[in-house]
Enzyme design. Sequence first.
Site, PDB file in Angstrom:
ATOM      1  N   ALA A  21       5.307  -5.868  -5.024  1.00 18.92           N
ATOM      2  CA  ALA A  21       6.396  -6.063  -5.982  1.00 18.92           C
ATOM      3  C   ALA A  21       7.646  -6.266  -5.146  1.00 18.92           C
ATOM      4  O   ALA A  21       8.048  -5.387  -4.402  1.00 18.92           O
ATOM      5  CB  ALA A  21       6.549  -4.853  -6.891  1.00 18.92           C
ATOM      6  N   GLU A  38       8.589  -1.250   4.651  1.00 19.68           N
ATOM      7  CA  GLU A  38       9.367  -0.023   4.473  1.00 19.68           C
ATOM      8  C   GLU A  38      10.348   0.158   5.621  1.00 19.68           C
ATOM      9  O   GLU A  38      10.122  -0.314   6.727  1.00 19.68           O
ATOM     10  CB  GLU A  38       8.431   1.187   4.383  1.00 19.68           C
ATOM     11  CG  GLU A  38       7.436   1.129   3.220  1.00 19.68           C
ATOM     12  CD  GLU A  38       8.078   1.213   1.842  1.00 19.68           C
ATOM     13  OE1 GLU A  38       9.245   1.666   1.744  1.00 19.68           O
ATOM     14  OE2 GLU A  38       7.418   0.826   0.853  1.00 19.68           O
ATOM     15  N   TYR A  43       1.019  -7.052 -16.054  1.00 14.21           N
ATOM     16  CA  TYR A  43       1.525  -6.256 -17.171  1.00 14.21           C
ATOM     17  C   TYR A  43       1.717  -7.161 -18.387  1.00 14.21           C
ATOM     18  O   TYR A  43       2.039  -8.342 -18.241  1.00 14.21           O
ATOM     19  CB  TYR A  43       2.849  -5.573 -16.798  1.00 14.21           C
ATOM     20  CG  TYR A  43       3.365  -4.680 -17.902  1.00 14.21           C
ATOM     21  CD1 TYR A  43       2.660  -3.537 -18.262  1.00 14.21           C
ATOM     22  CD2 TYR A  43       4.527  -4.994 -18.596  1.00 14.21           C
ATOM     23  CE1 TYR A  43       3.105  -2.724 -19.299  1.00 14.21           C
ATOM     24  CE2 TYR A  43       4.987  -4.185 -19.634  1.00 14.21           C
ATOM     25  CZ  TYR A  43       4.262  -3.045 -19.979  1.00 14.21           C
ATOM     26  OH  TYR A  43       4.700  -2.256 -21.007  1.00 14.21           O
ATOM     27  N   LYS A  98       3.532 -13.711 -13.997  1.00 17.00           N
ATOM     28  CA  LYS A  98       2.264 -13.023 -14.279  1.00 17.00           C
ATOM     29  C   LYS A  98       1.229 -14.007 -14.820  1.00 17.00           C
ATOM     30  O   LYS A  98       0.043 -13.899 -14.506  1.00 17.00           O
ATOM     31  CB  LYS A  98       2.492 -11.858 -15.244  1.00 17.00           C
ATOM     32  CG  LYS A  98       3.254 -10.671 -14.628  1.00 17.00           C
ATOM     33  CD  LYS A  98       2.583 -10.135 -13.375  1.00 17.00           C
ATOM     34  CE  LYS A  98       3.231  -8.863 -12.844  1.00 17.00           C
ATOM     35  NZ  LYS A  98       2.726  -8.513 -11.483  1.00 17.00           N
ATOM     36  N   ALA A 102       4.789  -9.190   4.194  1.00 15.36           N
ATOM     37  CA  ALA A 102       3.439  -9.671   3.876  1.00 15.36           C
ATOM     38  C   ALA A 102       3.416 -11.150   3.520  1.00 15.36           C
ATOM     39  O   ALA A 102       2.366 -11.791   3.577  1.00 15.36           O
ATOM     40  CB  ALA A 102       2.866  -8.863   2.712  1.00 15.36           C
ATOM     41  N   TYR A 114      10.212  -9.447 -20.811  1.00 13.33           N
ATOM     42  CA  TYR A 114       9.123  -9.287 -19.842  1.00 13.33           C
ATOM     43  C   TYR A 114       8.084 -10.407 -19.957  1.00 13.33           C
ATOM     44  O   TYR A 114       8.163 -11.406 -19.266  1.00 13.33           O
ATOM     45  CB  TYR A 114       8.466  -7.887 -19.929  1.00 13.33           C
ATOM     46  CG  TYR A 114       7.641  -7.644 -18.683  1.00 13.33           C
ATOM     47  CD1 TYR A 114       8.167  -6.950 -17.593  1.00 13.33           C
ATOM     48  CD2 TYR A 114       6.366  -8.203 -18.555  1.00 13.33           C
ATOM     49  CE1 TYR A 114       7.446  -6.824 -16.421  1.00 13.33           C
ATOM     50  CE2 TYR A 114       5.642  -8.081 -17.381  1.00 13.33           C
ATOM     51  CZ  TYR A 114       6.186  -7.379 -16.319  1.00 13.33           C
ATOM     52  OH  TYR A 114       5.474  -7.270 -15.157  1.00 13.33           O
ATOM     53  N   ALA A 145       0.790  -1.238   0.000  1.00 13.44           N
ATOM     54  CA  ALA A 145       0.000   0.000   0.000  1.00 13.44           C
ATOM     55  C   ALA A 145       0.816   1.279   0.000  1.00 13.44           C
ATOM     56  O   ALA A 145       0.247   2.367  -0.014  1.00 13.44           O
ATOM     57  CB  ALA A 145      -0.915   0.007   1.235  1.00 13.44           C
TER      58      ALA A 145
END
Length: 395
Positions: free
Chosen positions: A139, A74, A224, A243, A111, A234, A48
Amino acid sequence: MIIEPRTRGFICLTSHPKGCEQNVIDQIEYIKSKGAIDGAKKVLVIGASTGFGLASRITSAFGSGASTIGVFFEKPPAEGRPASPGWYNSAAFEKEAHKAGLYAKSINGDAFSNEIKKQTLDLIKADLGQVDMVIYSLASPVRTHPDTGVRYKSVLKPIGDKFQNKTVDFHTGVVSEVSIEPAQGDDIDNTVAVMGGEDWKMWIDALKNEGLLAEGFTTIAYSYIGPSLTEAVYRKGTIGRAKDHLEATAFTISDSLKPLNGKAYVSVNKALVTQASSAIPVIPLYISLLYKVMKEEGIHEGCIEQIQRLFQDRLYADTTPTDDEGRIRIDDWEMRADVQARVAELWKEATTETLPKIGDLKGYEKDFFNLFGFMVEGVDYDEDVNELVEIPGLQ
Ligand code: NAI
Ligand code: NA
């Protein structure tokens, strides 16, 4: 202290509390200017504090008046050492949310771990009862598996053949050839373990098992695709496999939510400058050309514009349009045929000499420094600032 940017490679080691705060305030103002969205009211955002997750939290709170719990990882500040930007973003978000009378609390930790999941579940139980939306926007380059303790590292590699193409160092503007060896050994599995859907499903299962998901619950994760220019490294590379797994997991989660009339979505978002994307080779060159074309066409968006449009025109619209594979697409403007044709032309012309003119290197650089609270309009960088900022609702 006076805080200046200090960069090493594609990361910035410092961040500016006032600049981060201003970025958050600007995003809040943008959401307010677009009017109310009839969306979820009790929202958990995992990832978040920056990028798409932060934009999702802001849109939920200031677009729909939602109570939000934010989970992130963080670095807190220390005397003489600024925090990581997501810390200051979250502090600013909670300050503004509380001012507006909105519930907002945060959990800082891994997390992927059982401990942080349990702490989050307990907080939901105590404060919100249930949630009606979970936004999954992690990410990360690494994940320690909570059951086995195995630490997986994701890699950004092509699969099969060596990849060779142009790239740019956006700090120096030098365009060069980059060559990346193909994935070997467990590279693919490791990347899927970190950035695939397993952890997303673990979160939803844990919440469901404790009865913390409301009737009609929805969850969304971000993916993405991108153009053929970046495909080898990618979407058809190791990260693309992750992904694919994430997108497949949406269907598994949706099945498990049927008794609640719930649904899991994946939204395919536009390529943007974030801490995550700056680390991927070739992507910065693509983004600097893409930004140039999209700005010329008047269709450029940042994270907040993307998520506002996702919520307003897709997720909480009367119907939620999806592609053949069930995905929501807000990369529609990026992928427009005329935009991609133009980018492909410019790609061929891109050299160290031409790029300042044909690409938006300045825009890239500004966005990059903005991530850390630098080069933000309206901020006085000569001013002494307090680095020891607290997050008001941190648990
Ligand atoms: P970001 O780097 O800005 O945000 C990552 C978030 O995850 C931060 O809040 C960070 O604190 C949190 N985080 C990382 N590791 C964690 C951990 N172990 N525990 C708790 N929190 C942790 O990244 P961005 O770009 O917003 O990416 C979010 C999602 O959007 C990703 O799935 C990414 O692939 C996807 N996406 C990104 C695009 C881009 O161009 N940046 C384009 C389309 C999708
Ligand atoms: Na995010």
